[in-house]
Motif scaffolding. Structure first.
Motif, PDB file in Angstrom:
ATOM      1  N   VAL A 119      47.646  46.200  23.538  1.00 18.56           N
ATOM      2  CA  VAL A 119      46.808  45.599  24.575  1.00 18.56           C
ATOM      3  C   VAL A 119      47.672  45.337  25.804  1.00 18.56           C
ATOM      4  O   VAL A 119      48.898  45.189  25.704  1.00 18.56           O
ATOM      5  N   VAL A 120      47.031  45.274  26.961  1.00 19.52           N
ATOM      6  CA  VAL A 120      47.742  45.035  28.216  1.00 19.52           C
ATOM      7  C   VAL A 120      47.221  43.737  28.809  1.00 19.52           C
ATOM      8  O   VAL A 120      46.006  43.580  29.016  1.00 19.52           O
ATOM      9  N   ILE A 121      48.132  42.800  29.077  1.00 17.99           N
ATOM     10  CA  ILE A 121      47.734  41.482  29.573  1.00 17.99           C
ATOM     11  C   ILE A 121      48.439  41.185  30.887  1.00 17.99           C
ATOM     12  O   ILE A 121      49.650  41.377  31.020  1.00 17.99           O
ATOM     13  N   GLY A 122      47.670  40.714  31.855  1.00 16.49           N
ATOM     14  CA  GLY A 122      48.215  40.317  33.145  1.00 16.49           C
ATOM     15  C   GLY A 122      48.324  38.807  33.231  1.00 16.49           C
ATOM     16  O   GLY A 122      47.395  38.084  32.863  1.00 16.49           O
ATOM     17  N   PHE A 123      49.467  38.327  33.698  1.00 18.42           N
ATOM     18  CA  PHE A 123      49.700  36.891  33.888  1.00 18.42           C
ATOM     19  C   PHE A 123      49.914  36.661  35.374  1.00 18.42           C
ATOM     20  O   PHE A 123      50.904  37.139  35.950  1.00 18.42           O
ATOM     21  N   PHE A 124      49.004  35.923  36.006  1.00 15.89           N
ATOM     22  CA  PHE A 124      49.049  35.789  37.463  1.00 15.89           C
ATOM     23  C   PHE A 124      48.887  34.329  37.890  1.00 15.89           C
ATOM     24  O   PHE A 124      47.839  33.720  37.650  1.00 15.89           O
ATOM     25  N   GLU A 125      49.909  33.790  38.523  1.00 11.05           N
ATOM     26  CA  GLU A 125      49.849  32.417  39.016  1.00 11.05           C
ATOM     27  C   GLU A 125      48.949  32.323  40.244  1.00 11.05           C
ATOM     28  O   GLU A 125      48.278  31.320  40.479  1.00 11.05           O
ATOM     29  N   LYS A 126      48.939  33.391  41.052  1.00 12.04           N
ATOM     30  CA  LYS A 126      48.133  33.425  42.264  1.00 12.04           C
ATOM     31  C   LYS A 126      47.773  34.874  42.585  1.00 12.04           C
ATOM     32  O   LYS A 126      48.158  35.802  41.862  1.00 12.04           O
ATOM     33  N   GLU A 127      47.038  35.065  43.666  1.00 10.28           N
ATOM     34  CA  GLU A 127      46.671  36.417  44.069  1.00 10.28           C
ATOM     35  C   GLU A 127      47.920  37.218  44.434  1.00 10.28           C
ATOM     36  O   GLU A 127      48.859  36.678  45.025  1.00 10.28           O
ATOM     37  N   SER A 128      47.937  38.495  44.079  1.00 13.77           N
ATOM     38  CA  SER A 128      49.095  39.349  44.389  1.00 13.77           C
ATOM     39  C   SER A 128      48.669  40.799  44.357  1.00 13.77           C
ATOM     40  O   SER A 128      47.593  41.150  43.841  1.00 13.77           O
ATOM     41  N   ASP A 129      49.519  41.672  44.878  1.00 15.34           N
ATOM     42  CA  ASP A 129      49.242  43.113  44.834  1.00 15.34           C
ATOM     43  C   ASP A 129      49.207  43.612  43.389  1.00 15.34           C
ATOM     44  O   ASP A 129      48.417  44.497  43.046  1.00 15.34           O
ATOM     45  N   LEU A 130      50.076  43.031  42.548  1.00 19.49           N
ATOM     46  CA  LEU A 130      50.122  43.435  41.148  1.00 19.49           C
ATOM     47  C   LEU A 130      48.808  43.071  40.452  1.00 19.49           C
ATOM     48  O   LEU A 130      48.280  43.851  39.650  1.00 19.49           O
ATOM     49  N   LYS A 131      48.281  41.901  40.773  1.00 22.08           N
ATOM     50  CA  LYS A 131      47.021  41.471  40.176  1.00 22.08           C
ATOM     51  C   LYS A 131      45.894  42.426  40.569  1.00 22.08           C
ATOM     52  O   LYS A 131      45.066  42.816  39.738  1.00 22.08           O
ATOM     53  N   ALA A 132      45.853  42.798  41.857  1.00 17.78           N
ATOM     54  CA  ALA A 132      44.825  43.720  42.333  1.00 17.78           C
ATOM     55  C   ALA A 132      44.930  45.072  41.635  1.00 17.78           C
ATOM     56  O   ALA A 132      43.928  45.660  41.208  1.00 17.78           O
ATOM     57  N   ALA A 133      46.159  45.585  41.483  1.00 19.63           N
ATOM     58  CA  ALA A 133      46.380  46.873  40.804  1.00 19.63           C
ATOM     59  C   ALA A 133      45.977  46.784  39.336  1.00 19.63           C
ATOM     60  O   ALA A 133      45.405  47.730  38.773  1.00 19.63           O
ATOM     61  N   PHE A 134      46.251  45.635  38.718  1.00 16.04           N
ATOM     62  CA  PHE A 134      45.914  45.423  37.306  1.00 16.04           C
ATOM     63  C   PHE A 134      44.408  45.526  37.076  1.00 16.04           C
ATOM     64  O   PHE A 134      43.948  46.220  36.163  1.00 16.04           O
ATOM     65  N   PHE A 135      43.634  44.845  37.917  1.00 16.66           N
ATOM     66  CA  PHE A 135      42.181  44.850  37.715  1.00 16.66           C
ATOM     67  C   PHE A 135      41.560  46.217  38.023  1.00 16.66           C
ATOM     68  O   PHE A 135      40.566  46.611  37.400  1.00 16.66           O
ATOM     69  N   LYS A 136      42.150  46.935  38.963  1.00 14.93           N
ATOM     70  CA  LYS A 136      41.680  48.291  39.222  1.00 14.93           C
ATOM     71  C   LYS A 136      41.912  49.176  37.999  1.00 14.93           C
ATOM     72  O   LYS A 136      41.052  49.980  37.621  1.00 14.93           O
ATOM     73  N   LEU A 137      43.078  49.010  37.388  1.00 19.43           N
ATOM     74  CA  LEU A 137      43.390  49.809  36.203  1.00 19.43           C
ATOM     75  C   LEU A 137      42.499  49.420  35.032  1.00 19.43           C
ATOM     76  O   LEU A 137      42.051  50.288  34.268  1.00 19.43           O
ATOM     77  N   ALA A 138      42.227  48.140  34.877  1.00 19.35           N
ATOM     78  CA  ALA A 138      41.356  47.682  33.792  1.00 19.35           C
ATOM     79  C   ALA A 138      39.979  48.317  33.908  1.00 19.35           C
ATOM     80  O   ALA A 138      39.392  48.751  32.911  1.00 19.35           O
ATOM     81  N   ASP A 139      39.455  48.387  35.127  1.00 23.23           N
ATOM     82  CA  ASP A 139      38.154  49.034  35.331  1.00 23.23           C
ATOM     83  C   ASP A 139      38.214  50.522  34.988  1.00 23.23           C
ATOM     84  O   ASP A 139      37.305  51.075  34.373  1.00 23.23           O
ATOM     85  N   LYS A 140      39.312  51.150  35.372  1.00 24.68           N
ATOM     86  CA  LYS A 140      39.471  52.586  35.152  1.00 24.68           C
ATOM     87  C   LYS A 140      39.596  52.922  33.668  1.00 24.68           C
ATOM     88  O   LYS A 140      39.048  53.932  33.191  1.00 24.68           O
ATOM     89  N   LEU A 141      40.305  52.087  32.915  1.00 24.45           N
ATOM     90  CA  LEU A 141      40.626  52.405  31.521  1.00 24.45           C
ATOM     91  C   LEU A 141      39.848  51.559  30.515  1.00 24.45           C
ATOM     92  O   LEU A 141      40.230  51.506  29.344  1.00 24.45           O
ATOM     93  N   ARG A 142      38.771  50.941  30.924  1.00 23.53           N
ATOM     94  CA  ARG A 142      38.083  49.995  30.051  1.00 23.53           C
ATOM     95  C   ARG A 142      37.584  50.623  28.755  1.00 23.53           C
ATOM     96  O   ARG A 142      37.403  49.935  27.746  1.00 23.53           O
TER      97      ARG A 142
END
Length: 492
Positions: free
Chosen positions: A153-176
């Protein structure tokens, strides 16, 4: 001893029954009313006599056992189309068995087009409910999420908004539909993990071992494409569990070890052999891919390598190099023999395995017979334009074509054209030719044997003659370019 065996049988039967009970059986009288109670349901329309249904049922039951406990839950339903569910099956246009459809709140949503084995059904249906990434609000939720997953499984840990967070959610949608994602921004979860802005791939508990870390943290740029590459590079680990629904993930050079892989009934025995493969795979990390596969699920593949399989056998090993050439470990499986085998494959010291019928002692018929061992001689290096048919002995269309194909070869016996056939079920087909059904026919010009063209014209004699007359490198002696017989050639 007899009592222990009986107890074992009873436990297995009870387990199977328990899984079966998680599948809801509905009929014409209650299908609409009961199905409306469930937010998401997968319905299997079946017939008791159907062989495919019988094979699917235990996998369906195992999937139901997992999905009923999912958050949110997914209900698996079955309807007997031959008895109490006839009207329901007609209403939903069921034309074959088994037919699987997804319903939401009792209404048809879409056809199910996912895998048909337990893990694949679970993974596919989890993507049909809720967001692409599950929010993990506490340490306990995180631990439950990790413990419940049977794949990485792939888990994102984000304290605040970031470019990494945005990329993570895009990938989650793509690979759901392929990968399970989770995320958290809760302080106690971030503190527990010791990160503030990170994406981590966690391996499932049953695949943890001493040869690789239990998790891998992403360290590349905050780009969806790079994150995608990271996920697929590490998803299966050093030695992945290769099954029918994920086999395309494993690229050559690839070494596959086949044995009784079963993490449900025999996890200890499965890992006993996998750990020995891991020891060798560690030596080739980054250069060769390794996998274990259940031998019962890949008997067809074992046959392609000329490997006879028995359930009591030790693991069998087969490999493909970067050029897709096949190799088989002939010695008994041991870590030492496996290590030597892989080194020899990489060094080019072994003779590649070729599945082939014997080379014909003579070519008496008008149609030249190709087998894997003489393919280069009769097709690639024959210095002739070549029409080649790949057939299967049991194929009705191939049998129907045979007399016409024989007549074609007889008509063209004095031309600079070879008419060839090959049994694609008994011989390895060169990678240049993509054979997915029977008969498959290719035209290979004599100066372009590396770029054959699929023949998709008619199957009558005149159709073949016209095609070859037009495409021949040198104009035929007996026909002009339009396929008309020349003056000195008798009419067809």
């Amino acid at each position: 001893m007899w009592c222990l065996q009986l107890l074992s049988i009873l436990l297995i039967a009870t387990s199977a029954l328990g899984a079966e009970e998680d599948v809801l059986e509905l009929s014409d009288s209650d299908f609409d009313s009961r199905l409306a109670e469930y937010e998401t349901a997968l319905v299997m329309f079946y017939a008791p006599w159907c062989g495919h249904c019988k094979r699917l049922k235990p996998e369906y039951a195992k999937a139901a056992e997992d999905l009923i406990r999912n958050d949110p839950p997914v209900t698996l339903v079955k309807v007997d189309c031959t008895e109490a569910g006839k009207e329901t099956c007609n209403k939903h246009s069921v034309r074959g068995y088994p037919t699987l459809k997804i319903f939401r709140n009792g209404e048809f949503s879409q056809e199910y087009k996912g895998p048909r084995e337990a893990n694949g059904i679970v993974r596919h249906m989890k993507t049909q409910v809720g967001p692409a990434s599950k929010e993990l609000k506490s340490v306990a939720t995180l631990e439950t999420f990790l413990a419940s997953e049977k794949e990485s499984v792939v888990i994102g840990f984000f304290e605040k908004e970031s470019d990494l967070k945005a990329a993570f959610f895009k990938l989650a949608d793509k690979l759901r539909e392929r990968v399970q994602f989770g995320h958290s921004s809760y302080e106690d979860v971030l503190k527990h993990q010791g990160v503030s802005d990170a994406v981590i791939l966690f391996r499932p508990a049953h695949l943890k071992n001493k040869f690789e870390p239990n998790s891998v943290t992403y360290s590349g740029p905050a780009e969806t494409a790079d994150l995608n590459d990271f996920v697929f590079k590490h998803f299966h680990g050093l030695v992945g569990v290769r099954k029918s629904d994920n086999q395309r993930d494993f690229k050559s050079p690839l070494v596959v070890v086949y044995y009784g892989v079963d993490y449900v009934k025999n996890p200890k025995g499965t890992n006993y052999w996998r750990n020995r493969v891991l020891k060798v795979a560690k030596e080739f990390e980054g250069t060769v891919n390794f996998a274990i596969s259940p031998n019962t699920e890949f008997t067809h593949e074992l046959n392609e390598f000329g490997i006879e399989f028995a359930q009591t056998d030790k693991p069998k090993v087969a490999a493909r190099d970067a050029n897709e050439k096949k190799y088989v470990l002939k010695e008994e499986f041991t870590p030492e023999n496996l290590l030597n085998f892989v080194n020899d494959v990489l060094a080019g010291k072994l003779e590649a395995y070729i599945k082939s019928e014997p080379v014909p002692e003579s070519q008496d018929g008008s149609v030249t017979v190709a087998v894997a061992k003489n393919f280069d001689e009769v097709v690639v290096n024959n210095e002739k334009d070549t029409l080649i048919e790949f057939y299967a002995p049991w194929c009705g269309h191939c049998k129907k074509l045979a007399p016409t194909y024989d007549e074609l070869a007889e008509k063209l016996k004095d031309e600079d054209v070879a008419i060839v056939k090959m049994d694609a079920t008994a011989n390895d087909v060169p990678s240049t030719f993509d054979v997915r059904g029977f008969p498959t026919i290719y035209w290979a010009p004599k100066n372009k044997k590396n770029a054959p063209v699929t023949y998709d014209g008619g199957r009558e004699l005149d159709d073949f003659i016209k095609y070859i007359a037009k495409e021949a490198t040198t104009e035929l002696k007996g026909w002009d370019r339009s396929g008309k017989p020349k003056a000195d050639k008798t009419e067809l």
